[in-house]
Design an enzyme around this catalytic site. Sequence first.
Site, PDB file in Angstrom:
ATOM      1  N   HIS A 195       0.808  -1.065   0.048  1.00  0.00           N
ATOM      2  CA  HIS A 195      -0.070   0.046   0.073  1.00  0.00           C
ATOM      3  C   HIS A 195       0.976   1.143   0.231  1.00  0.00           C
ATOM      4  O   HIS A 195       0.568   2.355  -0.771  1.00  0.00           O
ATOM      5  CB  HIS A 195      -0.980  -0.017   1.320  1.00  0.00           C
ATOM      6  CG  HIS A 195      -2.153  -0.843   1.113  1.00  0.00           C
ATOM      7  ND1 HIS A 195      -2.025  -1.987   1.316  1.00  0.00           N
ATOM      8  CD2 HIS A 195      -3.395  -0.811   0.580  1.00  0.00           C
ATOM      9  CE1 HIS A 195      -3.233  -2.844   1.101  1.00  0.00           C
ATOM     10  NE2 HIS A 195      -4.081  -1.780   0.470  1.00  0.00           N
ATOM     11  N   HIS A 254       0.396  -6.072   8.455  1.00  0.00           N
ATOM     12  CA  HIS A 254       1.741  -5.891   8.949  1.00  0.00           C
ATOM     13  C   HIS A 254       2.406  -7.512   9.248  1.00  0.00           C
ATOM     14  O   HIS A 254       3.566  -7.499   9.787  1.00  0.00           O
ATOM     15  CB  HIS A 254       1.694  -5.482  10.146  1.00  0.00           C
ATOM     16  CG  HIS A 254       1.105  -3.953  10.144  1.00  0.00           C
ATOM     17  ND1 HIS A 254       1.634  -2.864   9.412  1.00  0.00           N
ATOM     18  CD2 HIS A 254      -0.233  -3.724  10.274  1.00  0.00           C
ATOM     19  CE1 HIS A 254       0.710  -1.796   9.222  1.00  0.00           C
ATOM     20  NE2 HIS A 254      -0.159  -2.262   9.974  1.00  0.00           N
ATOM     21  N   GLY A 295     -27.324 -33.459   7.231  1.00  0.00           N
ATOM     22  CA  GLY A 295     -28.449 -32.960   7.518  1.00  0.00           C
ATOM     23  C   GLY A 295     -28.541 -33.170   9.248  1.00  0.00           C
ATOM     24  O   GLY A 295     -27.748 -33.344   9.856  1.00  0.00           O
ATOM     25  N   ARG A 302     -21.324 -45.597  11.994  1.00  0.00           N
ATOM     26  CA  ARG A 302     -19.987 -45.461  11.697  1.00  0.00           C
ATOM     27  C   ARG A 302     -18.971 -45.992  12.214  1.00  0.00           C
ATOM     28  O   ARG A 302     -17.769 -46.212  11.212  1.00  0.00           O
ATOM     29  CB  ARG A 302     -19.807 -43.597  12.031  1.00  0.00           C
ATOM     30  CG  ARG A 302     -20.625 -42.829  11.049  1.00  0.00           C
ATOM     31  CD  ARG A 302     -20.408 -41.526  11.663  1.00  0.00           C
ATOM     32  NE  ARG A 302     -21.431 -40.545  10.753  1.00  0.00           N
ATOM     33  CZ  ARG A 302     -21.804 -39.394  11.157  1.00  0.00           C
ATOM     34  NH1 ARG A 302     -21.000 -38.832  12.089  1.00  0.00           N
ATOM     35  NH2 ARG A 302     -22.440 -38.888  10.558  1.00  0.00           N
ATOM     36  N   GLU A 342     -21.397 -29.972  21.166  1.00  0.00           N
ATOM     37  CA  GLU A 342     -20.229 -31.090  21.202  1.00  0.00           C
ATOM     38  C   GLU A 342     -19.374 -30.961  22.408  1.00  0.00           C
ATOM     39  O   GLU A 342     -18.413 -32.139  22.700  1.00  0.00           O
ATOM     40  CB  GLU A 342     -19.320 -31.118  19.825  1.00  0.00           C
ATOM     41  CG  GLU A 342     -18.425 -32.222  19.755  1.00  0.00           C
ATOM     42  CD  GLU A 342     -17.773 -32.439  18.319  1.00  0.00           C
ATOM     43  OE1 GLU A 342     -18.298 -31.575  17.429  1.00  0.00           O
ATOM     44  OE2 GLU A 342     -16.769 -32.926  18.166  1.00  0.00           O
TER      45      GLU A 342
HETATM   46  P1  FAD Z   1     -18.943 -25.967  16.917  1.00  0.00           P
HETATM   47  O1  FAD Z   1     -19.682 -25.723  15.688  1.00  0.00           O
HETATM   48  O2  FAD Z   1     -17.471 -26.538  16.575  1.00  0.00           O
HETATM   49  O3  FAD Z   1     -18.379 -24.508  17.494  1.00  0.00           O
HETATM   50  C1  FAD Z   1     -17.484 -24.304  18.650  1.00  0.00           C
HETATM   51  C2  FAD Z   1     -16.821 -23.035  18.327  1.00  0.00           C
HETATM   52  O4  FAD Z   1     -16.042 -22.633  19.578  1.00  0.00           O
HETATM   53  C3  FAD Z   1     -15.787 -23.014  17.314  1.00  0.00           C
HETATM   54  O5  FAD Z   1     -15.994 -22.035  16.431  1.00  0.00           O
HETATM   55  C4  FAD Z   1     -14.547 -22.939  18.181  1.00  0.00           C
HETATM   56  O6  FAD Z   1     -13.663 -22.157  17.382  1.00  0.00           O
HETATM   57  C5  FAD Z   1     -14.869 -22.106  19.199  1.00  0.00           C
HETATM   58  N1  FAD Z   1     -13.901 -22.256  20.505  1.00  0.00           N
HETATM   59  C6  FAD Z   1     -13.171 -23.330  20.803  1.00  0.00           C
HETATM   60  N2  FAD Z   1     -12.445 -22.891  21.725  1.00  0.00           N
HETATM   61  C7  FAD Z   1     -12.687 -21.533  21.997  1.00  0.00           C
HETATM   62  C8  FAD Z   1     -12.283 -20.786  23.009  1.00  0.00           C
HETATM   63  N3  FAD Z   1     -11.467 -21.161  23.982  1.00  0.00           N
HETATM   64  N4  FAD Z   1     -12.710 -19.486  23.232  1.00  0.00           N
HETATM   65  C9  FAD Z   1     -13.659 -18.959  22.102  1.00  0.00           C
HETATM   66  N5  FAD Z   1     -14.144 -19.839  21.113  1.00  0.00           N
HETATM   67  C10 FAD Z   1     -13.596 -21.282  21.140  1.00  0.00           C
HETATM   68  N6  FAD Z   1     -23.626 -33.110  12.431  1.00  0.00           N
HETATM   69  C11 FAD Z   1     -24.676 -33.606  12.102  1.00  0.00           C
HETATM   70  O7  FAD Z   1     -25.679 -33.422  12.980  1.00  0.00           O
HETATM   71  N7  FAD Z   1     -25.135 -33.301  10.750  1.00  0.00           N
HETATM   72  C12 FAD Z   1     -24.111 -33.224   9.884  1.00  0.00           C
HETATM   73  O8  FAD Z   1     -24.447 -33.210   8.391  1.00  0.00           O
HETATM   74  C13 FAD Z   1     -22.742 -33.081  10.201  1.00  0.00           C
HETATM   75  N8  FAD Z   1     -21.892 -33.125   9.277  1.00  0.00           N
HETATM   76  C14 FAD Z   1     -20.636 -32.772   9.664  1.00  0.00           C
HETATM   77  C15 FAD Z   1     -19.491 -32.492   8.748  1.00  0.00           C
HETATM   78  C16 FAD Z   1     -18.306 -32.204   9.090  1.00  0.00           C
HETATM   79  C17 FAD Z   1     -17.224 -31.917   8.123  1.00  0.00           C
HETATM   80  C18 FAD Z   1     -17.979 -32.099  10.472  1.00  0.00           C
HETATM   81  C19 FAD Z   1     -16.656 -31.824  10.932  1.00  0.00           C
HETATM   82  C20 FAD Z   1     -18.856 -32.387  11.446  1.00  0.00           C
HETATM   83  C21 FAD Z   1     -20.113 -32.539  10.866  1.00  0.00           C
HETATM   84  N9  FAD Z   1     -21.173 -32.860  11.971  1.00  0.00           N
HETATM   85  C22 FAD Z   1     -22.522 -32.968  11.556  1.00  0.00           C
HETATM   86  C23 FAD Z   1     -20.917 -32.658  13.512  1.00  0.00           C
HETATM   87  C24 FAD Z   1     -21.415 -31.188  13.609  1.00  0.00           C
HETATM   88  O9  FAD Z   1     -21.337 -30.363  12.772  1.00  0.00           O
HETATM   89  C25 FAD Z   1     -20.805 -30.829  14.936  1.00  0.00           C
HETATM   90  O10 FAD Z   1     -20.656 -31.824  15.875  1.00  0.00           O
HETATM   91  C26 FAD Z   1     -21.433 -29.601  15.609  1.00  0.00           C
HETATM   92  O11 FAD Z   1     -21.593 -28.659  14.605  1.00  0.00           O
HETATM   93  C27 FAD Z   1     -20.910 -28.981  16.720  1.00  0.00           C
HETATM   94  O12 FAD Z   1     -21.401 -27.642  17.073  1.00  0.00           O
HETATM   95  P2  FAD Z   1     -21.035 -26.769  18.239  1.00  0.00           P
HETATM   96  O13 FAD Z   1     -21.713 -25.753  18.080  1.00  0.00           O
HETATM   97  O14 FAD Z   1     -20.991 -27.629  19.657  1.00  0.00           O
HETATM   98  O15 FAD Z   1     -19.452 -26.592  18.094  1.00  0.00           O
HETATM   99  C1  SIN Z   2     -22.270 -36.744   7.139  1.00  0.00           C
HETATM  100  O1  SIN Z   2     -22.929 -35.751   6.273  1.00  0.00           O
HETATM  101  O2  SIN Z   2     -21.468 -37.558   6.450  1.00  0.00           O
HETATM  102  C2  SIN Z   2     -21.800 -36.078   8.492  1.00  0.00           C
HETATM  103  C3  SIN Z   2     -23.167 -36.311   9.182  1.00  0.00           C
HETATM  104  C4  SIN Z   2     -22.759 -36.172  10.701  1.00  0.00           C
HETATM  105  O3  SIN Z   2     -21.572 -36.189  10.988  1.00  0.00           O
HETATM  106  O4  SIN Z   2     -23.607 -35.965  11.541  1.00  0.00           O
END
Ligand code: FAD
Ligand code: SIN
Length: 595
Positions: A37, A104, A194, A425, A557
């Site tokens: 920049h 930076h 889903g 799974r 989770e």
């Molecule tokens: P997350 O969505 O993981 O959010 C937790 C957040 O907390 C994160 O952003 C993280 O960075 C933040 N965090 C962590 N530590 C700290 C900290 N110290 N301070 C501040 N922030 C922090 N489940 C289904 O039911 N259906 C599906 O189709 C499905 N597909 C999936 C596909 C993939 C690729 C993956 C990885 C998972 C899938 N799952 C699915 C599982 C599901 O997506 C997750 O288990 C669920 O979304 C978890 O939601 P959450 O809000 O508990 O945690």
């Molecule tokens: C998937 O779509 O295979 C993931 C679904 C899940 O983790 O619940």
Amino acid sequence: MKGRVLVFLMVLCLLFVSFAVSYGQQASKDPVLADVHKAKGLQCASCHEKGKKVKVDDNEAIPNKQCVVCHGNLSTLSKKSKHEINPHKSHLGDINCTTCHHGHKPSTTYCLSCHNFDIKIPAGTVSAPLPSIKLPEIKEIPKGIKTEKTDIVVVGSGAAGLSAAITAHDKGAKVILLEKMPITGGNSQLAAGGMNAAGTKFQKEKGINDSPDIMYEDTMKGGKGQNDPALVRILADHSAKSVEWLTELGADLSDVGRLGGSSVNRSHRPKGGAAVGAHITQVLKENATKRNIDIRINSRVVKILEDKKGNITGVLVEGKHSGLYRINSKAVILTAGGFSANPEMVAYYQPAYKGMTTSNQPGATGDGMQLGEKAGGQLVDMKEIQIHPTVAVGSRILITEAVRGNGAILVNREGKRFVNEITTRDACSAAILKQTGKTAFLVFDEGIRKSLKQIEGYFHLNLVVEGNSIKDLADKLKIPSDVLEDTISTYNKAVEAKNDAEFKRPDMPRALKTAKFYAIEVMPGIHYTMGGIKIDTETKVINKDGKPIKGFYAAGEVTGGVHGANRLGGNSISETITFGRIAGQKAAEFVRSKR
Ligand code: FAD
Ligand code: SIN
């Protein structure tokens, strides 16, 4: 005396050498965006607020506003891109420019935390640095530290955190939502197949006969009976209401398919079978923003604070720019997700999974379990770690179970099926790991491709091998074509007879008979951590004596108990919405009782 002088001179020498080395590194450093920049005649004020002391908040709001003023927003930029893989158009939604472009220090490509694209970024290196898997140890809170005040702090911005924050806000509480990563959404944003729910209007419209009781039974069976029955009851009973709530907020969950371990179709996702996570996190984020909820990214919670009686009093935060500060609150809701992206924790609880790939976002490092335990919470089922059978070989991309749900089969290098593809799974992953090379081919045809929008993404990412015929596909995969032809013909007969004599697959929605034929090589990867913080049915965190900790709630989770020894596909998103909403409501009621 002479010795002391000698030591003094040596220290001076070392200091000089280290200064010279670091100065040398500085001087030879590649230019960063600030230099680029400046070379164009732009000064600090072009990115920072004019006339104000250069200070950036953790959301990096001002520099981002300036980036957009000069370069346009993501949508404008994505239209300009000539690249096949368009980094400005992604499933991560509306993210900050500064997620990748830094003023930076060298810019980094956030996509490369999960993908293997050949992308170059101006004034930058290639990959994004991963967050530290270690939670900083804070022994003493520094005196005079900056302190803020709110009703409720929510830790983590996935579906559980966003649902909790929206609900608590709507119940009258003042909320701050903290996210350690430079983007919101967590693993929730990646969710694919889903969201499970029983007895929804979308199921009824499609003539699907389901009920919370069937969902309860499926979930307990999938979890090998190790689940907390009271939590599973809530999951199943509230699931249809959770779909309704999301729909009222603006989500589309009208497509219903099947994921492993469910006895009927109950996985809800947008029309045409698009991925569920990117959509619902976008809807939730928009709703949170509309309500002016204070969302802070780049803000890692490093300690949960409590008084001498063990009541929760707030959190300590490490902000990317603001450093360590404290937020006093009446309640804390922990929604920080799992630990699949923390190889040390995974290997500690399941040594057999050491070194395995993961489908998770890099921030899933188990901070939540560590924070919760340090604040007195009890951990349950920590060794229950789920591997997902189909992560694409050579990347961290999850190939959704919905592809199998819509009819795809798994074959080994010998060209043969070896498992009921829609079993749970753990069983499916174990079967793949027994095959030659510990990988398998997920095989589908044009009919399945057309049935599920998400599949287009795998083509876009170059993960799919294509064949004009089964023989052509087999030749490209270097597997015996006569065996693959025979395998598919036997499978198609089973579809017609509605009876899979070989592997007892209960649902075979489509025969594989429409060219082209496709395959993706897949292997199991760490996907989900079933264990975590113990909660009761009101999402209160339970301490080691079995009592609730005042002012402390958890959902999603980060908690343990809902899924027992094995989670069913689709049950997690359902859990995050249902328990996230309960946590928001109960924490808001608690706050009100304290006024
Ligand atoms: P997350 O969505 O993981 O959010 C937790 C957040 O907390 C994160 O952003 C993280 O960075 C933040 N965090 C962590 N530590 C700290 C900290 N110290 N301070 C501040 N922030 C922090 N489940 C289904 O039911 N259906 C599906 O189709 C499905 N597909 C999936 C596909 C993939 C690729 C993956 C990885 C998972 C899938 N799952 C699915 C599982 C599901 O997506 C997750 O288990 C669920 O979304 C978890 O939601 P959450 O809000 O508990 O945690
Ligand atoms: C998937 O779509 O295979 C993931 C679904 C899940 O983790 O619940």
